[in-house]
Write a protein that holds these residues in place. Sequence first.
Motif, mmCIF file in Angstrom:
data_model
loop_
_atom_site.group_PDB
_atom_site.id
_atom_site.type_symbol
_atom_site.label_atom_id
_atom_site.label_comp_id
_atom_site.label_asym_id
_atom_site.label_seq_id
_atom_site.Cartn_x
_atom_site.Cartn_y
_atom_site.Cartn_z
ATOM 1 N N ARG A 54 57.135 56.698 67.505
ATOM 2 C CA ARG A 54 56.504 56.000 66.376
ATOM 3 C C ARG A 54 55.071 56.418 66.122
ATOM 4 N NH1 ARG A 54 58.724 52.531 70.059
ATOM 5 N NH2 ARG A 54 60.577 51.451 69.345
ATOM 6 N N ARG A 171 33.115 40.464 27.265
ATOM 7 C CA ARG A 171 33.999 41.597 27.001
ATOM 8 C C ARG A 171 33.687 42.779 27.921
ATOM 9 N NH1 ARG A 171 33.035 39.360 22.004
ATOM 10 N NH2 ARG A 171 31.338 40.747 21.437
ATOM 11 N N TRP A 174 35.161 42.452 31.421
ATOM 12 C CA TRP A 174 36.580 42.814 31.489
ATOM 13 C C TRP A 174 36.772 44.328 31.376
ATOM 14 C CZ3 TRP A 174 40.405 40.480 33.586
ATOM 15 C CH2 TRP A 174 40.477 39.087 33.606
ATOM 16 N N GLU A 178 38.604 46.864 34.010
ATOM 17 C CA GLU A 178 39.679 47.823 33.736
ATOM 18 C C GLU A 178 39.332 49.218 34.217
ATOM 19 O OE1 GLU A 178 41.297 47.662 29.826
ATOM 20 O OE2 GLU A 178 42.466 45.959 30.583
ATOM 21 N N ARG A 209 37.023 34.938 37.755
ATOM 22 C CA ARG A 209 37.700 35.832 38.690
ATOM 23 C C ARG A 209 36.912 37.115 38.913
ATOM 24 N NH1 ARG A 209 43.222 35.465 35.385
ATOM 25 N NH2 ARG A 209 41.640 35.074 33.792
ATOM 26 N N ASP A 221 23.326 32.711 62.484
ATOM 27 C CA ASP A 221 23.169 33.485 63.725
ATOM 28 C C ASP A 221 24.166 34.639 63.789
ATOM 29 O OD1 ASP A 221 25.252 31.848 64.262
ATOM 30 O OD2 ASP A 221 24.297 30.727 65.875
ATOM 31 N N GLU A 222 25.275 34.518 63.024
ATOM 32 C CA GLU A 222 26.195 35.647 62.933
ATOM 33 C C GLU A 222 25.526 36.815 62.207
ATOM 34 O OE1 GLU A 222 29.952 34.108 62.569
ATOM 35 O OE2 GLU A 222 30.987 35.997 62.275
ATOM 36 N N HIS B 51 40.253 41.166 23.023
ATOM 37 C CA HIS B 51 39.351 40.834 24.121
ATOM 38 C C HIS B 51 40.005 39.980 25.199
ATOM 39 C CE1 HIS B 51 36.402 42.759 21.824
ATOM 40 N NE2 HIS B 51 36.241 41.798 20.937
ATOM 41 N N ARG B 54 44.004 41.236 28.062
ATOM 42 C CA ARG B 54 44.165 41.605 29.472
ATOM 43 C C ARG B 54 44.564 40.441 30.366
ATOM 44 N NH1 ARG B 54 39.283 43.144 27.455
ATOM 45 N NH2 ARG B 54 39.008 45.384 27.171
ATOM 46 N N SER B 55 44.267 39.230 29.914
ATOM 47 C CA SER B 55 44.556 38.116 30.820
ATOM 48 C C SER B 55 46.025 37.690 30.744
ATOM 49 C CB SER B 55 43.604 36.945 30.553
ATOM 50 O OG SER B 55 43.515 36.695 29.186
ATOM 51 N N TRP B 174 55.288 47.933 70.570
ATOM 52 C CA TRP B 174 55.621 48.798 69.438
ATOM 53 C C TRP B 174 56.852 48.289 68.692
ATOM 54 C CZ3 TRP B 174 52.720 51.808 66.788
ATOM 55 C CH2 TRP B 174 51.671 52.533 67.384
ATOM 56 N N ALA B 175 57.821 47.762 69.449
ATOM 57 C CA ALA B 175 59.028 47.236 68.807
ATOM 58 C C ALA B 175 58.668 46.050 67.908
ATOM 59 C CB ALA B 175 60.055 46.831 69.861
ATOM 60 N N GLU B 178 57.140 47.257 64.740
ATOM 61 C CA GLU B 178 58.116 47.744 63.767
ATOM 62 C C GLU B 178 58.824 46.611 63.048
ATOM 63 O OE1 GLU B 178 60.657 50.859 65.137
ATOM 64 O OE2 GLU B 178 58.941 52.186 64.695
ATOM 65 N N THR B 220 29.450 29.830 66.698
ATOM 66 C CA THR B 220 28.262 30.254 65.950
ATOM 67 C C THR B 220 28.011 29.218 64.865
ATOM 68 O OG1 THR B 220 29.520 31.453 64.279
ATOM 69 C CG2 THR B 220 28.939 32.667 66.263
ATOM 70 N N ASP B 221 26.846 29.275 64.208
ATOM 71 C CA ASP B 221 26.614 28.219 63.209
ATOM 72 C C ASP B 221 27.509 28.397 61.985
ATOM 73 O OD1 ASP B 221 25.152 30.302 62.273
ATOM 74 O OD2 ASP B 221 23.196 29.357 62.468
ATOM 75 N N GLU B 222 27.994 29.633 61.784
ATOM 76 C CA GLU B 222 28.967 29.846 60.713
ATOM 77 C C GLU B 222 30.277 29.117 61.060
ATOM 78 O OE1 GLU B 222 28.303 33.550 59.157
ATOM 79 O OE2 GLU B 222 30.030 33.610 57.837
ATOM 80 N N ARG B 224 30.507 26.539 63.094
ATOM 81 C CA ARG B 224 30.278 25.102 63.228
ATOM 82 C C ARG B 224 30.393 24.365 61.892
ATOM 83 N NH1 ARG B 224 26.946 25.265 67.772
ATOM 84 N NH2 ARG B 224 25.598 26.613 66.557
ATOM 85 N N ARG B 234 40.985 32.547 61.514
ATOM 86 C CA ARG B 234 40.509 33.840 60.992
ATOM 87 C C ARG B 234 40.953 35.017 61.845
ATOM 88 N NH1 ARG B 234 34.168 33.775 62.202
ATOM 89 N NH2 ARG B 234 34.082 35.290 60.545
#
Lengths: 347, 347
Positions: A54, A171, A174, A178, A209, A221-222, B51, B54-55, B174-175, B178, B220-222, B224, B234
């Motif tokens: 693999r 506009r 967007w 694209e 978006r 601290d990160e 305009h 596209r959405s 590995w299996a 796959e 970390t404070d993030e 916390r 994560r």
Amino acid sequence: MDTAQFNEALAHIRRFETMLVEDGALILKFWLHLSKKEQYKRLKKLEKNPHTRRSVSKRDWRHAKLYDQFVKTAEQAIRQTDSGEAPWLLVEATDWRYRDLTVARTVLESLAKHLSLESAQSEITTQSKPLTPTGTLPSTLTILDTVDLSQCLRAQEYSQALETYQGQLHRLAWAAYEQKCSTIIVFEGWDAGGKGGAIRRMTQAMDARLYRVISTAAPTDEERVHHYLWRFWRHIPRAGRVTIYDRSWYGRVLVERVEGFAKEKEWQRAYLEINDFEEQFAKHGNVVIKFWIHVSQDEQLRRFQEREKIPYKKHKITDEDWRNREKWDVADLLVKKMAQLPEQTKN
Amino acid sequence: MDTAQFNEALAHIRRFETMLVEDGALILKFWLHLSKKEQYKRLKKLEKNPHTRRSVSKRDWRHAKLYDQFVKTAEQAIRQTDSGEAPWLLVEATDWRYRDLTVARTVLESLAKHLSLESAQSEITTQSKPLTPTGTLPSTLTILDTVDLSQCLRAQEYSQALETYQGQLHRLAWAAYEQKCSTIIVFEGWDAGGKGGAIRRMTQAMDARLYRVISTAAPTDEERVHHYLWRFWRHIPRAGRVTIYDRSWYGRVLVERVEGFAKEKEWQRAYLEINDFEEQFAKHGNVVIKFWIHVSQDEQLRRFQEREKIPYKKHKITDEDWRNREKWDVADLLVKKMAQLPEQTKN
């Protein structure tokens, strides 16, 4: 990729590595060399064994066939990115015992040397002092001094223009999406200058978006345990999107310098690093736009006092804002120095 | 997805929302309703305007054609996930003024109510006390008491078995890759029990591309400012990969409880939340394996002392380790309680 682009890319890599090294990183680069014949033999052997099959892909074979070309390109890349601070180490990899021992011994020796150097340096390094208004910067006239602060727009003109330009922005955002053209917009400026308001007028116009606003507060601290540019790198927009930074990497040469958080040699090299960072993003076919929102010291005072009086604006003013105001002269000098920087990339 | 799976998924969503609400979040869910005719009209109009063209995607039209089916399914989903703590709000969206005002007013009122509730609650909440050995947990015999701590393996047997099993592990990893089957492996246990060593024997066997080891230190404070499970979410492995957690979410019901970092109602509900979290991962066709590395109190003492004497092991022992040791009795009770938990998902 033509030769010029190739060389430029290598120059960027060199500067990037220099930046990391100056920030205290140790960089070791190993090139494990196999002869064409030996590589072929190994791929065959891996493929024959059902347990390792693999790890050999079609791409590996395609690359193996281009062996001579790879070697030639690699030689150029190695030569141009081999520096005293981030050296390349070519290791003959045919014999695995030799390979492993050589790599391990190199890592060991480099680490030991790096550590003894670090401790020697930290003894002679003195903490940088916060800047005082009698700093060494010459108080020359710069572009900021010539800003006409009396400019204004009547309410009706304003709302008409706002509608027109918001429509265009909608506009264009967007269209950029694209074309997969990304945009970085940076807002810097005096407290109470109105960065937030300006950003809000922009985001009103764009599809939610397509953009993100990153407000820069004290690093978590990160963020503190990484290179100072890391916290901004992580928010670089995806293809076709927009990232708006409400305060940015310019903090390194402004607030961090004023407060003495960054040592002299750190903010000194930051100018170059920032230029490089923005240039690379722009060279990639993207857009970088930077705004300095400027008000006079008197106007700032008026706005601070207004914020303290109006209930829903109260949360926008803190003791720290008042403290920062006392450093106006110093900050003013730095901003002027920043604005004097040579123009970079024009494309 | 059959009806049973659909209902189960909704139940999970309900529990997930409950968990967030109990952690202090305010959840509002808006369903913006359009009639079939009105939706068709709007898509047409968007498509006509260059305009906004596209959405509208092909997928939007495909979904529009399934309108009746969508409505039926949505009704079920809304009914089953509508709860007092995370209510659904159906908004008639034909008139945009009515729609915008209704949403804004609801957000406003909900926020105001939530804030006044929060402040009322924080007044009556008392900080949880660190647990003392005279805690309320009954010191019953559990599975941990029956562990035979005299088990041992001769050196030769060990190295033979190690080689065999490392080979198997290499192939199995590995299996699993796959088959896109992900694995979570959790290591908990007494300090100096040998978690690190056990993990190292595993990682030696696996391809470095297939696994990550996550060591859990103080948040970390993030971390916390998020829900306590976020820092583990994560690092959930990508399809086919392995994440090895060196200490884990069980800290919530062990160290955080012992130290009084988590309030009583917080660790109380953590048992359920943890079960749910692991169950969802497993139900997805993945593997969850949890190890408790057990040593006696005497053996731990012996290892601590050894670590202090051997130079290259010195960094592994800190004052905190000695302090933690003093809380052995408390921790022991908690671990036993944890081990008594009903077995979850068997699949």
